[in-house]
Design a protein around this motif. Structure first.
Motif, PDB file in Angstrom:
ATOM      1  N   THR A  14      17.407 -24.840  64.844  1.00 13.23           N
ATOM      2  CA  THR A  14      17.546 -26.572  65.409  1.00 13.23           C
ATOM      3  C   THR A  14      18.010 -27.409  64.752  1.00 13.23           C
ATOM      4  OG1 THR A  14      16.050 -26.229  67.153  1.00 13.23           O
ATOM      5  CG2 THR A  14      16.226 -28.654  67.014  1.00 13.23           C
ATOM      6  N   CYS A  15      19.033 -28.349  64.429  1.00 12.59           N
ATOM      7  CA  CYS A  15      19.246 -29.390  63.547  1.00 12.59           C
ATOM      8  C   CYS A  15      17.799 -29.776  63.591  1.00 12.59           C
ATOM      9  CB  CYS A  15      20.694 -29.632  63.625  1.00 12.59           C
ATOM     10  SG  CYS A  15      21.461 -31.063  63.365  1.00 12.59           S
ATOM     11  N   VAL A  16      18.003 -30.635  61.868  1.00 11.76           N
ATOM     12  CA  VAL A  16      16.891 -31.506  61.390  1.00 11.76           C
ATOM     13  C   VAL A  16      17.585 -32.784  62.245  1.00 11.76           C
ATOM     14  CG1 VAL A  16      15.723 -30.512  59.877  1.00 11.76           C
ATOM     15  CG2 VAL A  16      17.652 -31.769  59.572  1.00 11.76           C
ATOM     16  N   LYS A  17      19.255 -33.229  62.045  1.00  8.03           N
ATOM     17  CA  LYS A  17      19.624 -34.245  62.327  1.00  8.03           C
ATOM     18  C   LYS A  17      19.637 -34.292  63.443  1.00  8.03           C
ATOM     19  CE  LYS A  17      21.705 -38.199  61.062  1.00  8.03           C
ATOM     20  NZ  LYS A  17      21.296 -39.987  60.465  1.00  8.03           N
ATOM     21  N   CYS A  18      20.074 -34.103  64.744  1.00 11.89           N
ATOM     22  CA  CYS A  18      20.947 -34.691  65.719  1.00 11.89           C
ATOM     23  C   CYS A  18      20.005 -33.347  66.661  1.00 11.89           C
ATOM     24  CB  CYS A  18      22.241 -34.312  66.236  1.00 11.89           C
ATOM     25  SG  CYS A  18      22.681 -32.872  66.147  1.00 11.89           S
ATOM     26  N   GLY A  19      19.085 -32.325  66.342  1.00  7.91           N
ATOM     27  CA  GLY A  19      18.504 -31.979  67.481  1.00  7.91           C
ATOM     28  C   GLY A  19      19.877 -30.534  67.734  1.00  7.91           C
ATOM     29  N   CYS A  38      26.600 -32.392  62.536  1.00 10.75           N
ATOM     30  CA  CYS A  38      26.937 -33.840  61.667  1.00 10.75           C
ATOM     31  C   CYS A  38      26.310 -33.259  60.234  1.00 10.75           C
ATOM     32  CB  CYS A  38      25.354 -34.285  62.118  1.00 10.75           C
ATOM     33  SG  CYS A  38      24.101 -32.741  62.089  1.00 10.75           S
ATOM     34  N   LEU A  39      26.426 -31.473  60.050  1.00  9.16           N
ATOM     35  CA  LEU A  39      27.152 -31.765  59.360  1.00  9.16           C
ATOM     36  C   LEU A  39      25.553 -31.705  58.025  1.00  9.16           C
ATOM     37  CD1 LEU A  39      30.392 -31.853  57.835  1.00  9.16           C
ATOM     38  CD2 LEU A  39      29.774 -30.210  59.151  1.00  9.16           C
ATOM     39  N   HIS A  40      24.383 -31.948  58.667  1.00  8.87           N
ATOM     40  CA  HIS A  40      23.333 -31.232  57.997  1.00  8.87           C
ATOM     41  C   HIS A  40      22.590 -30.412  57.955  1.00  8.87           C
ATOM     42  CE1 HIS A  40      23.626 -35.934  58.818  1.00  8.87           C
ATOM     43  NE2 HIS A  40      22.117 -36.250  57.558  1.00  8.87           N
ATOM     44  N   SER A  41      21.386 -30.643  57.028  1.00 14.30           N
ATOM     45  CA  SER A  41      21.320 -29.071  56.498  1.00 14.30           C
ATOM     46  C   SER A  41      19.624 -28.912  56.059  1.00 14.30           C
ATOM     47  CB  SER A  41      22.434 -28.090  55.391  1.00 14.30           C
ATOM     48  OG  SER A  41      21.137 -27.116  55.290  1.00 14.30           O
TER      49      SER A  41
END
Ligand SMILES: [Zn+2]
Ligand SMILES: [Zn+2]
Length: 119
Positions: A14-19, A38-41
């Motif tokens: 699950t993406c920590v930024k956008c869920g 969103c390219l977050h990791s």
């Protein structure tokens, strides 16, 4: 050292930024470590030691690096411990965000361009 926190075997994360629920592999089977939207990791691998990191901090995409063979890498910085990592761009990564990061240093130089004369 229990190894129970090893996310490399999970099929989704699950993406920590956008869920967004992200498949841990791309269509061609390549491992991915960041969200294509969103390219977050997440800081789960210690780049220096090569093992799992205890940090677990959110990693924001900060730049594009281009390898010698032309492949693009996303450079991430951990919001908690400031470690920098890089990972390959996947085919379905958000191209709008990639382009924005690639042109940002040129569009917004952090110094007046006359500074070049002093280098
Ligand atoms: Zn995301
Ligand atoms: Zn970290």
């Amino acid at each position: 050292m229990s190894g129970t926190n090893d996310i490399s075997n999970l099929n989704t994360f699950t993406c920590v930024k956008c869920g967004r629920i992200v498949s841990a592999r791309t269509d061609d089977g390549t491992r991915r470590n960041h969200c294509p939207s969103c390219l977050h990791s997440r800081h789960v691998l210690d780049q220096v030691a090569g093992g799992p990191a205890d940090c677990d901090g959110r990693m924001a995409p900060i730049a594009i690096a281009v390898l010698r063979n032309g492949d693009w890498m996303v450079v991430h910085r951990c919001a908690r411990c400031d470690e920098l990592t890089s990972s390959p761009v996947a085919k379905d990564d958000n191209q709008y965000i990639l382009m924005r990061m690639a042109v940002r240093p040129l569009a917004e130089p952090p110094f007046p361009l006359e500074t070049f004369g002093d280098l």
